[in-house]
Design an enzyme around this catalytic site. Sequence first.
Site, PDB file in Angstrom:
ATOM      1  CG  HIS A   8      -2.636  16.959  -1.821  1.00 19.76           C
ATOM      2  ND1 HIS A   8      -3.600  17.744  -2.415  1.00 19.76           N
ATOM      3  CD2 HIS A   8      -3.166  15.700  -1.757  1.00 19.76           C
ATOM      4  CE1 HIS A   8      -4.665  17.004  -2.702  1.00 19.76           C
ATOM      5  NE2 HIS A   8      -4.418  15.764  -2.322  1.00 19.76           N
ATOM      6  CG  HIS A  28      -2.718  11.601  -4.725  1.00 21.73           C
ATOM      7  ND1 HIS A  28      -3.623  11.834  -5.733  1.00 21.73           N
ATOM      8  CD2 HIS A  28      -3.266  12.163  -3.609  1.00 21.73           C
ATOM      9  CE1 HIS A  28      -4.660  12.508  -5.262  1.00 21.73           C
ATOM     10  NE2 HIS A  28      -4.466  12.719  -3.964  1.00 21.73           N
ATOM     11  CD  GLU A  29      -2.162  12.168   0.042  1.00 24.88           C
ATOM     12  OE1 GLU A  29      -2.164  13.350   0.455  1.00 24.88           O
ATOM     13  OE2 GLU A  29      -3.192  11.582  -0.321  1.00 24.88           O
TER      14      GLU A  29
END
Length: 707
Positions: free
Chosen positions: A498, A494-495
Site C-alpha cells: 500500500h 502487504h502494508e
Amino acid sequence: MTSTHETTAPADLDPANPFAAPSALPYGLPDFSVIREEHYEPAILAGMAAHRAEVEAIATNPEPATVENTLVALERSGQLLGRAARAYFNQLPSDSTPGLEDIQERLAPLFSAHRDAINMDARLHERVRALADAAEAGDLDLEPDTAYLVEKLMTQFKRSGIALSPGDQDTLRELNARITSLEASFGRKLLAGANEASVLVTDEAELAGLSADAKAGARAAAAARGQDGWLLEMQLFTHQNVLASLQDAATRERVQSASMARGATGGENDTREVLLELARLRAHHAQLLGYEHHAAYTVADATAGTTAAVNEMLGRLAPAAVANARREAADLATVSGAPRRPEPVEGSDGVAAADWSFLNEAVRKERFNLDDAALRPYLELERVLHDGVFKAAGLLFGLSFVERPDLPGYHPDVRVFEVFDAVEPGEPGTGLGLFLADLYTRESKRGGAWMDSLVVQSTLLGEQPVVVNNLNIVKPPAGEPTLLVWDEVTTLFHEFGHALHGLLSDVRYPSQSGTSVPRDFVEYPSQVNEMWSWEPQILKSFAVHHVTGEPMPAEWVDTMLASRIWGEGFSTTEYLAAALLDQAWHQLTPDQVPTSVEDVLPFEAAALAAAGVDFASVPPRYRSTYFNHIFGGGYSAGYYSYIWSEVLDADTVQWYAENGGLTRENGEAFRRKLLARGGSQDPLVSFADLRGRAAEITPLLERRGLV
C-alpha cells in the site's frame, strides 16, 4: 516540498496553529513536535469554512465552466482542511486519547454535512455537467486523466443524491450524519473492548510453550497497565497468534473465548446496538438512492459492478475452501502426541477452534519440519525491514531508504525514513517522499494493520507523498530484539505494498493520487507485494539468525516454500466466512435487519450456515461484533475486495514469473503501468495494460488449492 497556490487560512484561525500554514518540514511532514491535541479541532473547523468559501467561489463564478476555473479550482481547494484532517485521522486510530475521541464525536456529523453540502450543490453539478456535455459533443478535448475526473465527479454527484427532491436530500443528510457518528462510536467501543478483553495470566506455568521474548512482551504489557502477571493483548482478528504456541489447552480456550466474545458481553463496550442501527440506516440510505440494499450501492462504484458477481465468486469458492479445511482438520486430529479435549466440539470435526493453531504447528513439525518458535529467531524485525521489504523495493524500483531521526513522528515509536528514487551506486538519488513506520502495538492503537497518507502526491499542487504503515507487533522490553512470526512478516510486506502505491504515484490531480482507486482494487498492489516475502533471493537475505548471523538453514527455506499450500483451507475459509457475513448484513432491506441485540449472534450463525461456511473449527476471521472493517472502517459490503483483488494479484504473480521475476525491468513496468497511474484511469485498464489481457481466475484457484 510544500504545496503551491495555498489559500489563506480564515482570519479566526490562530496563525500560531501548526496547521495555519503548510509545514516547513521536508515533504510537508506535519510538525508533530509542536502539534497538540487542541490544535486539531480549530484547524479542521477553519479548514471546512475555507473549503466551503472556495467551493462557493467556484459555484458562483459568472464565467462559463472551464477545466481551469472548475476542475482545477476544485482540486486546489480544501488544502487547510486536508492537511489538518489527514494528520488527525492518522493519529486517531494510531495513538488515540479520550480528547481525540471527543473531537471525533463532535466533528463526525460536521464532516458528513460538509461533504453533503459540496456533493449536493446543484450549481457545482451544473458546471461539471457542462464540461461533460461539451466533451461528449466533441466541443471540448479533455486529456485522459481530466476526462476520467469528470466521469468520476458525475458519478459522485449522482451517488450523493443530487437528483433527489429537497425533502429526500434532507433525509439523506440526516442519515449520513448519523451513519458517520455510529461508525466512529463502533471504533471507540471496539478499541476499549479489545483492551478489556486482554487475558491476564498470573501463573507462568500456563504460558508454557510461549517464547521468552513473547513472555517478556506480555509481562511489559501487564506492567504498563499496572497489573501483575502476563497480559495477552487482543489482535483485531478472531485468531490470536499466541494460540500456536500455548501448550495449556485451558489457556488457549480462555484466549479464544475472550477474542470471540468481544462486543457481545453487555456493558458500555457492547457493539451490537450500534451495528444493528448501522445496518438499518445503510439499507435505508441505499434505497433512498434507488438501490436494492447497501451492498448493491457499494458495488455499483467498484470493479465488481454487481452483487450477483460478488455472490457468484464467493459462492464458487466457499464449498472447495470448507472441504479443504475439513481435510486439514482430519490431519490435525491425527497428530501424534498432541493434547486432546475430553469432549468433541459440535460441528468441529474433533478439532476445537482454540486448538487449531497449536495442532497446526504440530503438523508443520511432523510433515514439514517447520516450527514457528524455531523460525522466529531468524525473523528479526530490523533485518526483515531492511534486507527484506526495503531490499525488494530497491531491486524492483530502484528505491533506497534513509532513516531520519531528526524528523518527528506523532508517537515515540514512529520512525521516519526518507525515500530516494533511481539510486545509482554511490549516488544519493532523487528525494521521492517520506515513509513512516509505526509497527508496535499499544493500548492507544486499534488492532490490525493499515496504511495512511499524511501528504498525497500531486504534480498540480507540487506535493510529494508522505505515507504511514501501522502494524500491531508486540513490543519487546527495551534492548531486546523484535522477533516476528511469519504472518507478521507477510503483513509487513502487504502494508508496504500500500505504501508503494502512495509513494510511486505520479498523477496530476490529488483526488486521483495513489490508493484513490475502487475498494475492490486497492488491495491488489499490496497483495502482489507479499510475493517478495517468499522470493528465495529476498527470503534468504532477511532470514538470518539475530544472534549468530547464520542464515536460516537452506532446507528450512525450501520446506517453507514447499509448504505454502498447507493451511490454505483454514485461511480461505475464515476469510470467506467474514466476507459472506459482510454481504449477509448488507444485502438486507431496512425491515429485514434484526431489531434486538439478542438476535445479532443468531443472525450471524444463520448467515454462515446458509452460505455453507458454518464450520466450528474455523470461525470467521472477524465476527460481527468486532468487524471493524465493515462497521467502523470503510469496507462495508466491500470485504470481498481482498479475494476479488487476489484474482488480479495471482495473475500478476504469474506475469512476473513468465517475465523473469525480480528484475528492475519488471518492477518498472509494474510501477509505470499500474502504481504510478493511481486513480487517473479505470484501474482495470491499468491492469490490462500491464498484463496484456483481462484477469483470469485460474492462478488464484491454483494458489488456494481450489482446483
